[in-house]
Design a protein around this motif. Structure first.
Motif, PDB file in Angstrom:
ATOM      1  N   GLU A  89      46.951  26.234  48.950  1.00 18.02           N
ATOM      2  CA  GLU A  89      45.817  26.834  48.239  1.00 18.02           C
ATOM      3  C   GLU A  89      44.894  27.539  49.237  1.00 18.02           C
ATOM      4  O   GLU A  89      43.741  27.127  49.429  1.00 18.02           O
ATOM      5  N   PRO A  90      45.395  28.590  49.900  1.00 14.00           N
ATOM      6  CA  PRO A  90      44.588  29.274  50.924  1.00 14.00           C
ATOM      7  C   PRO A  90      43.377  29.966  50.308  1.00 14.00           C
ATOM      8  O   PRO A  90      43.423  30.394  49.149  1.00 14.00           O
ATOM      9  N   SER A  91      42.303  30.066  51.093  1.00  8.25           N
ATOM     10  CA  SER A  91      41.141  30.843  50.659  1.00  8.25           C
ATOM     11  C   SER A  91      41.373  32.278  51.078  1.00  8.25           C
ATOM     12  O   SER A  91      41.333  32.585  52.279  1.00  8.25           O
ATOM     13  N   VAL A  94      39.835  38.626  50.378  1.00  8.47           N
ATOM     14  CA  VAL A  94      39.605  39.921  49.706  1.00  8.47           C
ATOM     15  C   VAL A  94      40.386  39.965  48.406  1.00  8.47           C
ATOM     16  O   VAL A  94      41.324  39.194  48.205  1.00  8.47           O
ATOM     17  N   GLU A  95      40.002  40.883  47.533  1.00 10.35           N
ATOM     18  CA  GLU A  95      40.768  41.086  46.302  1.00 10.35           C
ATOM     19  C   GLU A  95      42.042  41.856  46.661  1.00 10.35           C
ATOM     20  O   GLU A  95      41.973  42.932  47.249  1.00 10.35           O
ATOM     21  N   ARG A 119      45.992  34.199  40.997  1.00 12.46           N
ATOM     22  CA  ARG A 119      45.365  34.663  39.746  1.00 12.46           C
ATOM     23  C   ARG A 119      43.901  35.036  40.016  1.00 12.46           C
ATOM     24  O   ARG A 119      43.406  36.058  39.546  1.00 12.46           O
ATOM     25  N   ARG A 120      43.237  34.207  40.826  1.00 15.26           N
ATOM     26  CA  ARG A 120      41.815  34.435  41.163  1.00 15.26           C
ATOM     27  C   ARG A 120      41.633  35.581  42.146  1.00 15.26           C
ATOM     28  O   ARG A 120      40.643  36.287  42.103  1.00 15.26           O
ATOM     29  N   SER A 121      42.594  35.740  43.063  1.00 11.18           N
ATOM     30  CA  SER A 121      42.365  36.596  44.235  1.00 11.18           C
ATOM     31  C   SER A 121      42.977  37.980  44.123  1.00 11.18           C
ATOM     32  O   SER A 121      42.878  38.764  45.063  1.00 11.18           O
ATOM     33  N   MET A 122      43.641  38.258  43.004  1.00 12.54           N
ATOM     34  CA  MET A 122      44.280  39.578  42.912  1.00 12.54           C
ATOM     35  C   MET A 122      43.567  40.451  41.903  1.00 12.54           C
ATOM     36  O   MET A 122      43.024  39.958  40.915  1.00 12.54           O
ATOM     37  N   PHE A 154      50.738  36.298  34.293  1.00 11.11           N
ATOM     38  CA  PHE A 154      51.448  37.294  35.102  1.00 11.11           C
ATOM     39  C   PHE A 154      52.672  37.781  34.298  1.00 11.11           C
ATOM     40  O   PHE A 154      53.372  36.964  33.698  1.00 11.11           O
ATOM     41  N   ALA A 155      52.898  39.095  34.313  1.00 21.10           N
ATOM     42  CA  ALA A 155      54.085  39.650  33.649  1.00 21.10           C
ATOM     43  C   ALA A 155      55.218  39.709  34.664  1.00 21.10           C
ATOM     44  O   ALA A 155      55.040  40.221  35.765  1.00 21.10           O
ATOM     45  N   ARG A 156      56.373  39.200  34.263  1.00 21.33           N
ATOM     46  CA  ARG A 156      57.485  39.068  35.212  1.00 21.33           C
ATOM     47  C   ARG A 156      58.561  40.128  34.975  1.00 21.33           C
ATOM     48  O   ARG A 156      58.947  40.375  33.840  1.00 21.33           O
TER      49      ARG A 156
END
Ligand SMILES: C[S@@+](CC[C@H](N)C(=O)[O-])C[C@H]1O[C@@H](n2cnc3c(N)ncnc32)[C@H](O)[C@@H]1O
Length: 172
Positions: A89-91, A94-95, A119-122, A154-156
């Protein structure tokens, strides 16, 4: 692994051919589980001087090696941020527009936690390319690795043309 990365691997897995479709100049990209940095200089080159590259690995020695690989390449000029993280779970600072996870997700005990971070970071529309060795990661495990991402929205799509691998693109 280092010898393989320098000799046979580039013939079977041309890093530029694999990641070029996903990275444009100025992008913010991450190589998660970067290992010795097989893909890292290529990601940096493609993101260019206005882009950013975040390297994440659980092992300090590997991370350092990847950083050196990037620094040694005069055309790899994206802003570089190395992150040592072992808990999955890296911090991420940036987006992100693009994340590569090559031959690493099967080593993560709880893939769900990592997908939550992504999910949070992209940015919406950002893409994750997951590559796993086909012989090592069987179909059931592969589905387990990607199921949390799909549950999170997420769409796969299948990614083709990566030798002896399972590969998928997940769009945030
Ligand atoms: C088989 S290597 C692959 C390296 C590189 N991505 C490649 O394609 O050559 C897997 C890497 O994932 C890293 N790794 C495993 N679990 C991790 C985790 N939870 N967070 C970050 N890195 C992890 C390992 O330390 C190792 O360097």
């Amino acid at each position: 692994m280092e010898a393989f990365d320098r000799t046979l691997r580039p013939l079977l897995y041309d890093p530029e051919r694999i990641v070029r479709p996903f990275v444009a100049a100025g992008d913010r990209v991450a190589d998660i589980g970067c290992g010795a940095g097989y893909f890292s200089p290529t990601l940096s080159r493609l993101a260019g001087p206005s882009g950013e590259l975040v390297l994440v690995d659980a092992q300090e020695e590997m991370l350092q090696h990847a950083v050196e690989q990037v620094r040694r390449d005069p055309l790899a000029r994206a802003q570089l941020t190395p992150i040592l993280s072992a808990d999955g779970e890296p911090s991420l600072p940036v987006e992100l527009d693009f994340v590569l996870m090559s031959w690493m997700l099967h080593e993560v005990e709880e893939p769900e936690g990592l997908w939550r971070v992504l999910r949070r970071s992209m940015r919406p529309g950002g893409k994750v390319l997951v590559i796993e060795p086909r012989m090592h990661v069987r179909a059931a495990r592969w589905e387990e690795e990607l199921a949390p991402a799909e549950r999170m929205g997420f769409a796969r799509a299948q990614a083709r043309g990566v030798f002896a691998s399972r590969a998928a693109v997940l769009t945030r």
